[in-house]
Design an enzyme around this catalytic site. Structure first.
Site, mmCIF file in Angstrom:
data_model
loop_
_atom_site.group_PDB
_atom_site.id
_atom_site.type_symbol
_atom_site.label_atom_id
_atom_site.label_comp_id
_atom_site.label_asym_id
_atom_site.label_seq_id
_atom_site.Cartn_x
_atom_site.Cartn_y
_atom_site.Cartn_z
ATOM 1 N N LYS A 144 31.631 16.423 60.285
ATOM 2 C CA LYS A 144 32.143 17.811 60.375
ATOM 3 C C LYS A 144 31.314 18.587 61.396
ATOM 4 O O LYS A 144 31.857 19.320 62.227
ATOM 5 C CB LYS A 144 32.070 18.494 59.000
ATOM 6 C CG LYS A 144 32.511 19.957 59.046
ATOM 7 C CD LYS A 144 32.223 20.701 57.754
ATOM 8 C CE LYS A 144 33.288 20.510 56.720
ATOM 9 N NZ LYS A 144 33.123 21.434 55.568
ATOM 10 N N THR B 38 31.392 25.440 44.472
ATOM 11 C CA THR B 38 31.069 25.503 43.031
ATOM 12 C C THR B 38 32.337 25.117 42.280
ATOM 13 O O THR B 38 33.055 25.971 41.769
ATOM 14 C CB THR B 38 30.630 26.930 42.627
ATOM 15 O OG1 THR B 38 31.631 27.855 43.097
ATOM 16 C CG2 THR B 38 29.292 27.296 43.226
ATOM 17 N N THR C 279 30.079 31.657 44.844
ATOM 18 C CA THR C 279 30.449 32.370 43.615
ATOM 19 C C THR C 279 29.835 31.635 42.429
ATOM 20 O O THR C 279 30.189 30.486 42.162
ATOM 21 C CB THR C 279 31.979 32.421 43.476
ATOM 22 O OG1 THR C 279 32.505 33.107 44.615
ATOM 23 C CG2 THR C 279 32.393 33.156 42.215
ATOM 24 N N PHE D 129 47.831 44.456 45.548
ATOM 25 C CA PHE D 129 47.826 43.419 44.509
ATOM 26 C C PHE D 129 48.797 43.735 43.383
ATOM 27 O O PHE D 129 48.573 43.354 42.233
ATOM 28 C CB PHE D 129 46.394 43.163 44.017
ATOM 29 C CG PHE D 129 45.634 42.314 44.999
ATOM 30 C CD1 PHE D 129 45.395 42.788 46.270
ATOM 31 C CD2 PHE D 129 45.222 41.031 44.685
ATOM 32 C CE1 PHE D 129 44.759 42.006 47.219
ATOM 33 C CE2 PHE D 129 44.569 40.240 45.633
ATOM 34 C CZ PHE D 129 44.340 40.741 46.895
ATOM 35 N N LEU D 130 49.876 44.431 43.748
ATOM 36 C CA LEU D 130 50.968 44.679 42.798
ATOM 37 C C LEU D 130 52.265 44.093 43.345
ATOM 38 O O LEU D 130 53.344 44.606 43.068
ATOM 39 C CB LEU D 130 51.121 46.184 42.548
ATOM 40 C CG LEU D 130 50.052 46.847 41.670
ATOM 41 C CD1 LEU D 130 50.324 48.355 41.536
ATOM 42 C CD2 LEU D 130 50.003 46.217 40.268
ATOM 43 N N ALA E 178 54.821 41.388 43.007
ATOM 44 C CA ALA E 178 55.227 40.326 42.077
ATOM 45 C C ALA E 178 55.537 39.059 42.873
ATOM 46 O O ALA E 178 55.995 39.130 44.021
ATOM 47 C CB ALA E 178 56.454 40.761 41.288
ATOM 48 N N GLY E 179 55.232 37.926 42.285
ATOM 49 C CA GLY E 179 55.454 36.663 43.000
ATOM 50 C C GLY E 179 55.521 35.492 42.049
ATOM 51 O O GLY E 179 55.770 35.657 40.850
ATOM 52 N N CYS F 267 40.269 30.619 44.728
ATOM 53 C CA CYS F 267 39.372 31.523 43.992
ATOM 54 C C CYS F 267 39.927 32.007 42.657
ATOM 55 O O CYS F 267 39.319 31.793 41.613
ATOM 56 C CB CYS F 267 39.025 32.708 44.881
ATOM 57 S SG CYS F 267 38.014 32.222 46.269
ATOM 58 N N ARG G 11 45.774 25.007 47.704
ATOM 59 C CA ARG G 11 45.137 24.862 46.385
ATOM 60 C C ARG G 11 45.810 25.774 45.359
ATOM 61 O O ARG G 11 45.968 26.982 45.577
ATOM 62 C CB ARG G 11 43.627 25.152 46.489
ATOM 63 C CG ARG G 11 42.843 24.004 47.099
ATOM 64 C CD ARG G 11 41.384 24.349 47.317
ATOM 65 N NE ARG G 11 41.213 25.231 48.475
ATOM 66 C CZ ARG G 11 40.015 25.571 48.940
ATOM 67 N NH1 ARG G 11 38.925 25.139 48.345
ATOM 68 N NH2 ARG G 11 39.912 26.367 50.008
HETATM 69 C C1 UDX Z 1 40.793 36.119 46.717
HETATM 70 C C2 UDX Z 1 40.196 37.518 46.629
HETATM 71 O O1 UDX Z 1 41.169 38.475 47.086
HETATM 72 C C3 UDX Z 1 38.958 37.606 47.512
HETATM 73 O O2 UDX Z 1 38.364 38.872 47.400
HETATM 74 C C4 UDX Z 1 37.975 36.527 47.058
HETATM 75 O O3 UDX Z 1 36.800 36.566 47.836
HETATM 76 C C5 UDX Z 1 38.624 35.159 47.174
HETATM 77 O O4 UDX Z 1 39.816 35.114 46.381
HETATM 78 P P1 UDX Z 1 42.328 34.719 48.331
HETATM 79 O O5 UDX Z 1 42.342 33.761 47.177
HETATM 80 O O6 UDX Z 1 42.048 34.210 49.693
HETATM 81 O O7 UDX Z 1 41.234 35.893 48.039
HETATM 82 O O8 UDX Z 1 43.763 35.372 48.417
HETATM 83 P P2 UDX Z 1 44.440 36.693 47.860
HETATM 84 O O9 UDX Z 1 45.029 37.409 49.011
HETATM 85 O O10 UDX Z 1 43.531 37.427 46.976
HETATM 86 O O11 UDX Z 1 45.660 36.086 46.980
HETATM 87 C C6 UDX Z 1 45.353 35.298 45.858
HETATM 88 C C7 UDX Z 1 46.682 34.906 45.205
HETATM 89 O O12 UDX Z 1 47.318 36.065 44.641
HETATM 90 C C8 UDX Z 1 47.693 34.291 46.165
HETATM 91 O O13 UDX Z 1 48.383 33.241 45.515
HETATM 92 C C9 UDX Z 1 48.643 35.445 46.452
HETATM 93 O O14 UDX Z 1 49.945 35.005 46.789
HETATM 94 C C10 UDX Z 1 48.652 36.159 45.115
HETATM 95 N N1 UDX Z 1 49.006 37.583 45.217
HETATM 96 C C11 UDX Z 1 48.185 38.421 45.892
HETATM 97 C C12 UDX Z 1 50.158 38.038 44.578
HETATM 98 O O15 UDX Z 1 50.901 37.267 43.968
HETATM 99 N N2 UDX Z 1 50.462 39.354 44.645
HETATM 100 C C13 UDX Z 1 49.671 40.245 45.317
HETATM 101 O O16 UDX Z 1 50.011 41.428 45.352
HETATM 102 C C14 UDX Z 1 48.503 39.758 45.964
#
Ligand code: UDX
Length: 459
Positions: free
Chosen positions: A35, A86, A121, A251-252, A254-255, A262, A328
């Site tokens: 790598k 981790t 983390t 983060f609201l 729906a999906g 993470c 993932r």
């Molecule tokens: C997340 C945290 O946001 C970040 O702060 C942390 O350091 C790492 O984990 P990440 O996993 O890269 O980041 O993606 P993120 O954009 O948070 O989305 C996580 C999951 O939530 C995805 O599957 C995304 O599709 C979903 N999501 C996110 C929703 O379903 N609805 C949302 O409104 C936002």
């Protein structure tokens, strides 16, 4: 300042490049020699918008380099970041072995007064554990240990670092706090809040932040189910509650359920910490269960749209979210095997994640474009909110399909627009609307409660 970053993975590489961008001299260290060799040839192993260009610039400027020889680079470091993986144990506990190994490897090499910074983390108390390990190896307590969790989202990691909402600096002694404050001076000078606290609080902040963000998603996903039953529109509800500054709109959306490297791991770890300390985090435990159940239920939803005998399904989007090649815990990794088990024939498309997906899923066809995937499909399913899908030519898509069902678990379209092309639109958090069979298009706004032109009119 002279920094080494142990672990040239997603977090280590991005954080190392951004620290170099701030003006520091950074060496990313990894024990995977192949790598490191690829990185030295400017071959970046992850897809993160802007990262490749940033690394190229910083390597040319002499502020970023790569090494697989810790013994050579550690003695010069003022700060040694640990950004190794981790992974989760089956019960949700995280495996700290990589962190401990990195600390023990560093211990004999660091100069006195150096600062080990845990970026990975980790559970509350890990920084204290690392300090004990390092002191034992060195025979004296002359190296500091701090906690500096990351809040980087895949797909926007560079922006999330350089325009951070806050920097969390966990230190159990003054010197460590001062060194972190110095390291992040360029961001503090731009007004980024600097939260200086102890290591346990910093470690807890990381998990609590991710658990709460995941809770917002889990909450709106359940509201979506209620909206589908009651006839509401979850996007309108999210807009309406999100305007409350105490809630916030982010983060609201729906999906299909949250995925990624993470949220699934961190929520399980947070629940495990709660159980270990005799304070079960029951809300988060329920969230985890509902999130996994949601992904599994998607396949039932899709199958319910297929008439007997028709089984050709196009899956658009296998990445866990847009702007990443990471799959993932993506919804696709749950949905596709269940659909195949039910006898469906899958053709998939993803702009970036095909290679990563093929490492996990075999036996599916792949298309080079969404329209090819949709050709003769009885149903098209959108699982990832790629801009490419939001810009689909629905007339062309409808023409390519054999069936009439578009299942959009990311709410990329307005129902009227989809129906106008004779497709049945199953979105998330909205009742399916029937295709418009008559030539008379329904007046926009009729019954949809979309009075946006009134809201936009000047007061
Ligand atoms: C997340 C945290 O946001 C970040 O702060 C942390 O350091 C790492 O984990 P990440 O996993 O890269 O980041 O993606 P993120 O954009 O948070 O989305 C996580 C999951 O939530 C995805 O599957 C995304 O599709 C979903 N999501 C996110 C929703 O379903 N609805 C949302 O409104 C936002």
């Amino acid at each position: 300042m002279d920094v080494i970053m142990i672990g040239a993975g997603y977090v280590g590489l991005t954080t190392g490049a951004c620290l170099a961008e701030l003006g520091h001299r950074v060496t990313c260290v990894d024990n995977d020699a192949s790598k490191v060799a690829r990185l030295k040839r400017a071959e970046i192993p992850i897809y993160e918008p802007g990262l490749s260009e940033l690394i190229g610039k910083l390597v040319s400027a002499g502020r970023l380099s790569f090494s697989d020889d810790l013994a050579e680079v550690a003695p010069h470091a003022q700060l040694a970041f640990i950004a190794v993986g981790t992974p989760s144990a089956p019960n949700g506990d995280i495996d700290l072995s990589y962190v401990k190994n990195a600390a023990v490897g560093l211990a004999p090499l660091l100069k006195p007064d150096a600062v080990i910074v845990i970026k990975s983390t980790v559970v509350a108390g890990t920084a204290k554990l690392v300090r004990e390990l390092v002191t034992e190896v060195r025979g004296r307590d002359d190296v500091h240990v701090a906690s500096n969790p990351e809040f980087l989202r895949e797909g926007s990691a560079i922006r999330d670092f350089l325009e951070a909402d806050r920097i969390v600096a966990g230190a159990d002694d003054r010197r460590a706090a001062e060194v972190l404050a110095l390291l992040y001076e360029p961001l503090r000078a731009k007004g980024v809040p600097f939260v200086a606290t102890n290591t346990t609080n910093a470690e807890m902040i990381k998990y609590a932040a991710n658990a709460f963000l995941a809770l917002k998603i889990g909450f709106i996903n359940e509201v979506a189910d209620l909206c589908e039953a009651a006839g509401g529109d979850v996007a309108a509800v999210a807009d309406g509650i999100g305007l409350d500054h105490r809630i916030g709109r982010a983060f609201l959306n729906a999906g299909p359920g949250f995925g990624g490297s993470c949220f699934p791991k961190d929520t399980r770890a947070f629940a495990a910490i709660g159980r270990r300390y005799g304070q079960p985090q029951l809300i988060v435990e329920t969230l985890i269960e509902r999130n996994e159940a949601r992904k599994a239920a998607l396949s039932d939803r899709i199958l319910s749209e297929l008439k007997a005998g028709s089984r050709r399904v196009a899956i658009l989007g296998t990445a866990f979210k847009a702007n990443t090649d990471d799959v993932r815990d993506s919804a696709a990794l749950t949905v596709i095997p269940l659909l195949k088990k039910a006898g469906a024939k899958i053709t998939a498309h993803d702009p970036k994640a095909r290679h990563e997906t093929e490492r996990h899923l075999k036996g599916i066809s792949w298309a080079d474009c969404p329209y090819e995937a949709a050709t003769n499909a009885d149903a098209v399913v959108i699982l990832t909110e790629w801009e490419e899908y939001a810009a689909l030519d629905l007339a062309r898509l409808a023409k390519a399909m054999a069936g009439r069902s578009l299942l959009d678990f990311r709410n990329l379209f307005a129902a009227e627009e989809v129906n106008r092309h004779g497709l049945r639109y199953i979105a998330t958090g909205r009742r399916p609307a029937a295709p418009i069979s008559s030539i008379h298009s329904q007046p926009t706004g009729a019954g949809s409660g979309d009075w946006s032109e009134i809201a936009a009119a000047p007061a």
